[in-house]
Scaffold this active site. Structure first.
Site, short mmCIF file in Angstrom:
data_model
loop_
_atom_site.label_atom_id
_atom_site.label_comp_id
_atom_site.label_asym_id
_atom_site.label_seq_id
_atom_site.Cartn_x
_atom_site.Cartn_y
_atom_site.Cartn_z
N LYS A 22 0.83 -1.22 0.00
CA LYS A 22 0.00 0.00 0.00
C LYS A 22 0.86 1.26 0.00
O LYS A 22 0.65 2.17 -0.80
CB LYS A 22 -0.91 -0.02 1.24
CG LYS A 22 -1.53 1.30 1.60
CD LYS A 22 -2.45 1.19 2.80
CE LYS A 22 -1.79 1.34 4.15
NZ LYS A 22 -1.40 2.71 4.54
N ASN A 23 1.82 1.29 0.92
CA ASN A 23 2.58 2.53 1.11
C ASN A 23 3.61 2.79 0.01
O ASN A 23 4.22 3.86 -0.01
CB ASN A 23 3.24 2.55 2.50
CG ASN A 23 2.19 2.68 3.59
OD1 ASN A 23 1.03 2.99 3.31
ND2 ASN A 23 2.59 2.44 4.83
N CYS A 116 -4.98 12.19 13.02
CA CYS A 116 -5.71 10.97 12.73
C CYS A 116 -5.70 10.11 13.97
O CYS A 116 -5.30 10.55 15.03
CB CYS A 116 -5.09 10.24 11.55
SG CYS A 116 -3.54 9.46 11.99
N ARG A 121 -0.63 14.77 13.20
CA ARG A 121 0.25 14.40 12.09
C ARG A 121 0.62 15.66 11.31
O ARG A 121 0.13 15.91 10.21
CB ARG A 121 -0.43 13.39 11.15
CG ARG A 121 -1.02 12.16 11.80
CD ARG A 121 -0.15 10.94 11.77
NE ARG A 121 0.37 10.50 10.53
CZ ARG A 121 -0.06 9.46 9.82
NH1 ARG A 121 -1.14 8.81 10.22
NH2 ARG A 121 0.55 9.10 8.73
N ASP A 305 4.52 0.13 12.05
CA ASP A 305 3.29 -0.51 11.55
C ASP A 305 3.21 -2.00 11.88
O ASP A 305 2.15 -2.60 11.78
CB ASP A 305 3.17 -0.32 10.03
CG ASP A 305 2.99 1.14 9.67
OD1 ASP A 305 2.41 1.88 10.47
OD2 ASP A 305 3.44 1.54 8.57
N ARG A 397 -8.44 -0.63 4.81
CA ARG A 397 -7.48 0.32 4.23
C ARG A 397 -6.17 -0.36 3.88
O ARG A 397 -5.43 0.14 3.03
CB ARG A 397 -7.19 1.46 5.22
CG ARG A 397 -8.29 2.46 5.40
CD ARG A 397 -7.84 3.59 6.30
NE ARG A 397 -6.50 4.01 5.94
CZ ARG A 397 -5.49 4.15 6.80
NH1 ARG A 397 -5.67 3.95 8.08
NH2 ARG A 397 -4.30 4.50 6.39
#
Ligand code: EPU
Length: 418
Positions: A22-23, A116, A121, A305, A397
């Site tokens: 994803k990132n 968030c 952030r 993460d 997500r």
């Protein structure tokens, strides 16, 4: 409302194939506005964040099609310079459009992303760097306007190796005829991936993965065909699932080197790890050992993460695991749910003390954020009885087909809708 219903205590076996990261896919999709020709991206994960980024690309004027894991983006040459608030607010990473839009159009008008679930952030490092590169930045009533006559490359020292700021600066400076140096740049694999993608499109960037990235702006970028690298965080999450359930599984389509920063934690917990070519077999013991001390750091340190799913597996380990989060302020939101399931976690600011318990029990819990949601899935797989997890939009997500993958591995899991 949707919920995952997991009947725990099933051993997992077999293999799981990791999707594209994803990132890595997100900044590469943002980069497509810089390209004058078609970009073809393979191994692009099917996730809500990717879907939202595609929506933004379409809004901006790009033609985007998706077939299975291949996404094609054509920049048709007439881009908008702004993104509406509702599209911006769907995910924080939309701020990565700021650099490429300003580079391509000389201006960009976006909404400021708020904090968030993980805490405040700020984007001060992005914006201060833009100003050093001759971008005029105006922040007013939640909006941000960038404009420039010409990007003027310079040497930038980041106060912290921010992933997003590094990406935004690379995307701002890839075009033009000046030279930019980013010192103390983020070194995550996703940064190398962005460099590789941009260079395939004709950019002249070197040094990604090291302390200093050198960007020599080029006149234009063409298109390319690129396959997104495997998701190292998805891989470590499945490793946690195997570890928490005392299982043996094979994890395919990984980049072994990118998994390296988490390997010590699983070994310390008593898992055996056999690496093959782009794959890993993890053999977990019946009961995990505690892990002495995990501290999250920027790459190549232990990734933030990967933390929460490892906390979840440590809940059923023998002994006490100490976890220290250094990147985000509110990483531990899922603790409430884990403790509801019988875990014994105490939070002292950035430190989590996880006292291993013999058993976890099924409960009704809510996903609070993406990785926290994965931690609840992890605990549910290890728990006695049925867990129901709601607020699945967080999990969706970042984890493609999670219930399908886990069912194939032998878990008793289903997604229910009201
Ligand atoms: N920070 C600032 N000012 C800035 C930029 C960052 O203070 O201008 C702070 C942040 O508030 C945070 C820390 O620096 O406390 C790290 O931020 P960074 O910019 O490095 O992270 P990011 O680009 O916002 C990406 C990933 C995150 C991942 C972090 C760290 C994407 C889309 N997101 O975020 O992924 O945790 O790097 O590796 O690439 C996730 O996938 O669940 C996720 C949160």
């Amino acid at each position: 409302m949707e919920r995952l219903v997991i009947n725990g205590k099933r051993k997992l076996s077999g293999e799981v194939k990791i999707h594209g990261a994803k990132n890595a896919a997100l900044p590469i999709l943002c980069a497509c506005v810089l390209c004058d020709e078609k970009v073809v991206l393979h191994n692009c994960p099917k996730l809500s964040d990717i879907k939202n980024t595609i929506e933004i690309l379409k809004y901006l004027g790009c033609e985007v099609t998706r077939e299975e894991d291949t996404v094609e983006v054509v920049n048709k040459g007439y881009l908008k310079d702004s993104i509406p608030k509702d599209l911006m607010n769907k995910m924080r990473s939309s701020i990565i459009f700021l650099g490429p839009l300003t580079a391509k159009l000389g201006k960009a008008n976006l909404c400021l992303p708020g904090g968030c679930e993980l805490g405040p952030r700020p984007i001060d490092i992005h914006l201060k760097s833009f100003e050093k590169l001759n971008v005029n930045v105006v922040k007013q009533s939640g909006k941000i306007a960038c404009s420039t006559e010409k990007i003027k490359g310079t040497s930038i020292n980041l106060p912290f190796p921010s992933v997003g700021a590094t990406e935004n600066i690379m995307l701002l400076t890839a075009l033009g005829n000046s030279k930019t140096l980013i010192h103390n740049a983020a070194r995550e694999p996703e940064i190398i991936e962005l460099q590789n993608f941009l260079n395939k499109c004709g950019a002249n960037i070197s040094g990604a993965g090291e302390n200093c990235i050198v960007i020599n702006g080029v006149k234009k970028l063409h298109g390319c065909t690129h396959s997104i690298l495997p998701d190292r965080i998805e891989a470590s999450t499945y490793m946690s699932f195997a570890a928490a359930t005392g299982s043996t599984i094979s994890i395919k389509n990984i980049c072994n080197e990118h998994i390296e920063p988490v390997v010590f934690a699983f070994r310390e917990a008593g898992c055996e790890m056999l690496f093959g070519e782009n794959e890993l077999k993890i053999i977990a013991p019946k009961r995990l050992n505690r892990i002495m001390h995990i501290k999250t750091l920027v790459y190549p340190g232990f990734p933030t993460d990967s933390g929460m799913p490892i906390i979840a597996m440590s809940c059923v380990a023998k002994g006490t695991t100490i976890f220290e989060e250094t990147i985000f302020q509110n990483r531990y939101n899922a603790t409430l749910g884990l403790n509801k399931m019988g875990a014994n976690i105490k939070i002292y600011d950035r430190i989590a003390v996880v006292e291993g318990v013999k058993e976890l029990y099924g409960a009704d819990v809510e996903a609070t954020d993406l990785r926290g949601g994965a931690a609840l899935v992890c605990a549910s797989l290890a728990a006695n009885g049925i867990t129901k997890i709601t607020q699945l939009q967080h999990i969706d997500r970042g984890y493609e087909n999670i219930e399908y993958n886990l069912s194939v591995l032998g878990a008793d899991i289903k997604r229910e809708k009201d």
